[in-house]
Design a protein around this motif. Structure first.
Motif, PDB file in Angstrom:
ATOM      1  N   LEU A 115      39.946  29.207  35.896  1.00 10.43           N
ATOM      2  CA  LEU A 115      39.374  30.417  36.489  1.00 10.43           C
ATOM      3  C   LEU A 115      39.567  30.435  37.999  1.00 10.43           C
ATOM      4  CD1 LEU A 115      36.091  30.797  34.452  1.00 10.43           C
ATOM      5  CD2 LEU A 115      38.087  32.277  34.387  1.00 10.43           C
ATOM      6  N   ASN A 116      39.446  29.299  38.642  1.00 12.22           N
ATOM      7  CA  ASN A 116      39.668  29.215  40.078  1.00 12.22           C
ATOM      8  C   ASN A 116      41.103  29.594  40.425  1.00 12.22           C
ATOM      9  OD1 ASN A 116      39.057  28.711  42.767  1.00 12.22           O
ATOM     10  ND2 ASN A 116      39.655  26.562  42.621  1.00 12.22           N
ATOM     11  N   GLY A 117      42.054  29.142  39.622  1.00 11.64           N
ATOM     12  CA  GLY A 117      43.453  29.514  39.837  1.00 11.64           C
ATOM     13  C   GLY A 117      43.677  31.007  39.669  1.00 11.64           C
ATOM     14  N   LYS A 118      43.026  31.599  38.664  1.00 16.01           N
ATOM     15  CA  LYS A 118      43.148  33.050  38.456  1.00 16.01           C
ATOM     16  C   LYS A 118      42.577  33.811  39.644  1.00 16.01           C
ATOM     17  CE  LYS A 118      43.901  34.755  34.324  1.00 16.01           C
ATOM     18  NZ  LYS A 118      44.990  35.635  33.960  1.00 16.01           N
ATOM     19  N   ILE A 119      41.418  33.381  40.126  1.00 15.54           N
ATOM     20  CA  ILE A 119      40.776  34.062  41.252  1.00 15.54           C
ATOM     21  C   ILE A 119      41.612  33.898  42.517  1.00 15.54           C
ATOM     22  CG2 ILE A 119      38.750  34.009  42.773  1.00 15.54           C
ATOM     23  CD1 ILE A 119      37.114  33.314  40.203  1.00 15.54           C
ATOM     24  N   SER A 120      42.157  32.725  42.733  1.00 13.47           N
ATOM     25  CA  SER A 120      43.013  32.500  43.904  1.00 13.47           C
ATOM     26  C   SER A 120      44.249  33.388  43.845  1.00 13.47           C
ATOM     27  CB  SER A 120      43.439  31.039  43.988  1.00 13.47           C
ATOM     28  OG  SER A 120      42.338  30.213  44.201  1.00 13.47           O
ATOM     29  N   GLY A 121      44.836  33.518  42.664  1.00 14.99           N
ATOM     30  CA  GLY A 121      45.988  34.392  42.495  1.00 14.99           C
ATOM     31  C   GLY A 121      45.647  35.847  42.767  1.00 14.99           C
ATOM     32  N   LEU A 122      44.482  36.285  42.318  1.00 14.22           N
ATOM     33  CA  LEU A 122      44.045  37.659  42.578  1.00 14.22           C
ATOM     34  C   LEU A 122      43.805  37.888  44.065  1.00 14.22           C
ATOM     35  CD1 LEU A 122      41.576  38.203  39.618  1.00 14.22           C
ATOM     36  CD2 LEU A 122      43.766  39.340  39.979  1.00 14.22           C
TER      37      LEU A 122
END
Length: 130
Positions: A115-122
């Motif tokens: 989830l942290n990776g997804k948020i960072s990508g966003l």
């Protein structure tokens, strides 16, 4: 937002409930007649993801009773079958509980990292860095 994060947001909720149950089992390892409890993660995740083969019945009328023995996210709380019975009636196997707790913790952390990776990508996409 739920579609954005996929199944990992739901998995975090289930893993959190399971961690509470496992911690309770460990804390009550010496309590006479305590019955070790757990949830079936795969069954609950499948039901929450819309897998009708693993889903439970819904209340269709206000007079129907709620299911007893469930967590806040609707997971059925199950009792463990002990590998070896104790004289005091306690079914907690401390080694198995610790192992299950550590495995659950690692899976929880893996979902958090995803989830942290997804948020960072966003965030990068919003800033125009991608």
């Amino acid at each position: 937002m739920d579609n954005l994060f996929g199944i990992h947001a739901t998995a975090l909720k289930i893993r959190s409930s399971r961690a509470q149950l496992l911690a309770s089992n460990i804390a009550n390892a010496d309590t006479p007649n305590y019955k070790a409890r757990d949830i079936d993660f795969k069954q609950v995740l499948g039901a929450m993801a819309g897998d009708t083969a693993n889903s439970k019945m819904d209340r269709t009328h206000a007079g129907h009773l709620d299911a007893h023995g469930t967590t806040a996210n609707g997971a059925d709380i199950l009792y463990r079958t002990p590998n070896q019975s104790n004289l005091d009636g306690n079914t907690v196997d401390l080694h198995a509980e610790r192992s299950a707790f550590m495995e659950n913790t690692m899976m929880y952390q893996a979902s958090l990292r995803f989830l942290n990776g997804k948020i960072s990508g966003l965030q990068m996409a919003i800033r125009g860095e991608i």
